[in-house]
Design an enzyme around this catalytic site. Structure first.
Site, PDB file in Angstrom:
ATOM      1  N   SER A  89     -16.221 -39.800 -52.586  1.00  0.00           N
ATOM      2  CA  SER A  89     -15.367 -40.359 -51.676  1.00  0.00           C
ATOM      3  C   SER A  89     -15.315 -40.141 -50.497  1.00  0.00           C
ATOM      4  O   SER A  89     -15.890 -39.163 -50.660  1.00  0.00           O
ATOM      5  CB  SER A  89     -13.700 -40.918 -52.944  1.00  0.00           C
ATOM      6  OG  SER A  89     -12.938 -39.781 -51.900  1.00  0.00           O
TER       7      SER A  89
ATOM      8  N   TYR B  85      -0.975 -28.081 -45.864  1.00  0.00           N
ATOM      9  CA  TYR B  85      -2.284 -28.446 -45.674  1.00  0.00           C
ATOM     10  C   TYR B  85      -2.839 -27.647 -44.467  1.00  0.00           C
ATOM     11  O   TYR B  85      -4.156 -27.213 -44.095  1.00  0.00           O
ATOM     12  CB  TYR B  85      -1.664 -29.874 -45.156  1.00  0.00           C
ATOM     13  CG  TYR B  85      -3.579 -30.790 -45.107  1.00  0.00           C
ATOM     14  CD1 TYR B  85      -4.466 -30.921 -45.984  1.00  0.00           C
ATOM     15  CD2 TYR B  85      -4.205 -31.410 -43.796  1.00  0.00           C
ATOM     16  CE1 TYR B  85      -5.896 -31.188 -45.341  1.00  0.00           C
ATOM     17  CE2 TYR B  85      -5.232 -32.082 -43.651  1.00  0.00           C
ATOM     18  CZ  TYR B  85      -5.645 -31.394 -44.389  1.00  0.00           C
ATOM     19  OH  TYR B  85      -7.225 -32.279 -44.419  1.00  0.00           O
TER      20      TYR B  85
HETATM   21  N1  LIG Z   1      -9.670 -38.723 -43.993  1.00  0.00           N
HETATM   22  C1  LIG Z   1      -9.321 -38.341 -42.991  1.00  0.00           C
HETATM   23  O1  LIG Z   1      -8.437 -37.858 -41.883  1.00  0.00           O
HETATM   24  C2  LIG Z   1      -9.395 -35.928 -42.375  1.00  0.00           C
HETATM   25  C3  LIG Z   1      -8.746 -35.657 -41.578  1.00  0.00           C
HETATM   26  C4  LIG Z   1      -9.380 -34.403 -41.018  1.00  0.00           C
HETATM   27  C5  LIG Z   1     -10.405 -33.744 -42.475  1.00  0.00           C
HETATM   28  N2  LIG Z   1     -10.248 -34.220 -43.285  1.00  0.00           N
HETATM   29  C6  LIG Z   1     -11.308 -33.729 -44.802  1.00  0.00           C
HETATM   30  O2  LIG Z   1     -11.867 -34.329 -45.480  1.00  0.00           O
HETATM   31  C7  LIG Z   1     -12.397 -33.962 -46.529  1.00  0.00           C
HETATM   32  C8  LIG Z   1     -12.794 -34.581 -47.405  1.00  0.00           C
HETATM   33  O3  LIG Z   1     -11.787 -35.722 -47.033  1.00  0.00           O
HETATM   34  P1  LIG Z   1     -11.836 -37.323 -47.390  1.00  0.00           P
HETATM   35  O4  LIG Z   1     -10.981 -38.306 -46.054  1.00  0.00           O
HETATM   36  O5  LIG Z   1     -12.890 -37.794 -47.448  1.00  0.00           O
HETATM   37  O6  LIG Z   1     -10.481 -37.374 -48.653  1.00  0.00           O
HETATM   38  P2  LIG Z   1     -11.263 -37.788 -49.959  1.00  0.00           P
HETATM   39  O7  LIG Z   1     -11.754 -39.566 -49.514  1.00  0.00           O
HETATM   40  O8  LIG Z   1      -9.755 -38.477 -50.766  1.00  0.00           O
HETATM   41  O9  LIG Z   1     -11.890 -37.171 -50.239  1.00  0.00           O
HETATM   42  C9  LIG Z   1     -11.469 -35.864 -51.017  1.00  0.00           C
HETATM   43  C10 LIG Z   1     -12.222 -35.934 -51.763  1.00  0.00           C
HETATM   44  O10 LIG Z   1     -12.244 -33.905 -52.404  1.00  0.00           O
HETATM   45  C11 LIG Z   1     -12.618 -34.445 -54.084  1.00  0.00           C
HETATM   46  N3  LIG Z   1     -11.219 -33.187 -54.144  1.00  0.00           N
HETATM   47  C12 LIG Z   1     -10.298 -33.753 -54.001  1.00  0.00           C
HETATM   48  N4  LIG Z   1      -9.123 -32.613 -54.725  1.00  0.00           N
HETATM   49  C13 LIG Z   1     -10.596 -32.010 -55.587  1.00  0.00           C
HETATM   50  C14 LIG Z   1     -10.467 -30.583 -56.479  1.00  0.00           C
HETATM   51  N5  LIG Z   1      -9.509 -30.138 -57.444  1.00  0.00           N
HETATM   52  N6  LIG Z   1     -11.565 -30.193 -57.355  1.00  0.00           N
HETATM   53  C15 LIG Z   1     -12.970 -30.961 -56.773  1.00  0.00           C
HETATM   54  N7  LIG Z   1     -12.953 -31.863 -55.843  1.00  0.00           N
HETATM   55  C16 LIG Z   1     -11.854 -32.423 -54.963  1.00  0.00           C
HETATM   56  C17 LIG Z   1     -12.082 -35.709 -54.239  1.00  0.00           C
HETATM   57  O11 LIG Z   1     -12.776 -35.617 -55.636  1.00  0.00           O
HETATM   58  P3  LIG Z   1     -12.708 -35.827 -56.372  1.00  0.00           P
HETATM   59  O12 LIG Z   1     -11.277 -36.540 -56.381  1.00  0.00           O
HETATM   60  O13 LIG Z   1     -14.060 -36.342 -57.113  1.00  0.00           O
HETATM   61  O14 LIG Z   1     -11.904 -33.995 -57.627  1.00  0.00           O
HETATM   62  C18 LIG Z   1     -13.042 -36.071 -53.167  1.00  0.00           C
HETATM   63  O15 LIG Z   1     -14.228 -36.698 -53.605  1.00  0.00           O
HETATM   64  C19 LIG Z   1     -11.339 -32.793 -46.526  1.00  0.00           C
HETATM   65  O16 LIG Z   1     -11.430 -31.921 -47.084  1.00  0.00           O
HETATM   66  C20 LIG Z   1     -10.145 -32.958 -45.886  1.00  0.00           C
HETATM   67  O17 LIG Z   1      -9.576 -32.346 -45.884  1.00  0.00           O
HETATM   68  C21 LIG Z   1     -10.095 -35.896 -43.923  1.00  0.00           C
END
Ligand SMILES: NC(=O)c1ccc[n+]([C@@H]2O[C@H](COP(=O)([O-])OP(=O)(O)OC[C@H]3O[C@@H](n4cnc5c(N)ncnc54)[C@H](OP(=O)(O)O)[C@@H]3O)[C@@H](O)[C@H]2O)c1
Length: 264
Positions: A16, A153
């Site tokens: 996602s 976090y």
């Molecule tokens: N969106 C923002 O504003 C933002 C800002 C700064 C940094 N980030 C970073 O960007 C990265 C991606 O996040 P996103 O925004 O795309 O959020 P997201 O849509 O919630 O995606 C998170 C992803 O991580 C996977 N994940 C979560 N827990 C896991 C586990 N225990 N084992 C394996 N996979 C796991 C989820 O897949 P499953 O649930 O299928 O396992 C999903 O594919 C993260 O590292 C987040 O900290 C995001």
């Protein structure tokens, strides 16, 4: 020709958000792609949308550290040695320090920090042997300047900076590169999935993410950073980027600004 073409890329968090978009764009650039996350059905959906016959699925749970050694062995059975590891999978947090159980702090470290570094450590010896490899890690603006409600976090993201700065320094001589990506607000489900103090999901979209950058644009900027092997890439709005510079060059002003932030 794209620098990604025919490269073997292992991408976590591909089911996602940012990771899903990265999968589409990396596949479109001709990567031999291994996509990972926990939910196989979501990975199947992403794979079918990739429209590429060089995409493979490898489910992983970053919280289950013991399984990751075996997963790294499986990863190289698809296309051979990994050229680029993109550690993107992660979970966030939305609660105060007082409300947050230590179990939640540990879980955030396990998934975000130990999960990522375990995969990197598994692949590193072979990369050193081959004198080639690229570790990409998605941290966050809060990996430099943390804000309220994200104590565990932000700590896990700070820890990633410490580890990957050292990896970059130790293995530059081996032609191994490290790109640390610091997104600001990106419109994904991260705030839905964020943990509150008792370990349950927040289950709602925050205003910051709601008005954040589109994941498609974020993924494009990440891939550009990978292609030019940038050390660090700041991806987000002006406010988040200013926060990073304020913290680096005027930490006392940054501390004051963060105190006044209205975040939940
Ligand atoms: N969106 C923002 O504003 C933002 C800002 C700064 C940094 N980030 C970073 O960007 C990265 C991606 O996040 P996103 O925004 O795309 O959020 P997201 O849509 O919630 O995606 C998170 C992803 O991580 C996977 N994940 C979560 N827990 C896991 C586990 N225990 N084992 C394996 N996979 C796991 C989820 O897949 P499953 O649930 O299928 O396992 C999903 O594919 C993260 O590292 C987040 O900290 C995001």
């Amino acid at each position: 020709m794209s620098k990604i073409k025919n490269k073997v890329v292992w991408l976590t968090g591909a089911s996602s958000g940012i990771g899903e978009e990265l999968a589409y764009q990396l596949a479109a650039k001709g990567a031999k792609l291994i996509i990972s996350a926990r939910r196989r059905e979501e990975l199947e959906r992403v794979k079918s949308n990739c429209q590429s016959d060089t995409v493979e699925i490898l489910t992983i749970d970053l919280e289950d550290n013991f399984s990751l050694t075996q997963k790294a062995k499986e990863a190289v059975t698809f296309f051979g040695d990994i050229d680029i590891l993109v550690n993107n999978g992660g979970i966030s947090q939305r609660d105060t320090i007082l409300n947050t159980s230590l179990d939640v702090d540990r879980r955030l470290m396990e998934v975000n920090y130990f999960g990522s570094i375990t995969l990197s450590k598994q692949l590193l010896p072979r990369m050193v042997e081959r004198k080639s490899g690229h570790h990409v890690v998605v941290t966050s603006t809060v990996g430099i300047i943390n804000t309220p409600y994200r104590s565990g976090y932000g700590a896990s993201k700070h820890a990633l900076h410490g580890f990957y700065d050292a990896l970059r320094a130790e293995h530059h001589k081996d032609n191994i590169r490290v790109t640390i990506v610091l997104p600001g607000y990106i419109k994904t489900n991260i705030s839905y999935n964020a943990l509150v103090g008792d370990g349950s999901k927040q289950n709602r979209m925050d205003p910051g993410q709601e008005s954040g950058m589109a994941p498609k644009k974020c993924a494009k900027l990440i891939i550009r950073a990978i292609e030019v092997k940038k050390n660090e890439a700041y991806i987000g709005g002006l406010k988040e980027k200013m926060g990073i510079y304020l913290k680096r060059f005027w930490p006392s002003a940054a501390a004051k600004a963060v105190r006044k932030l209205r975040v939940t």
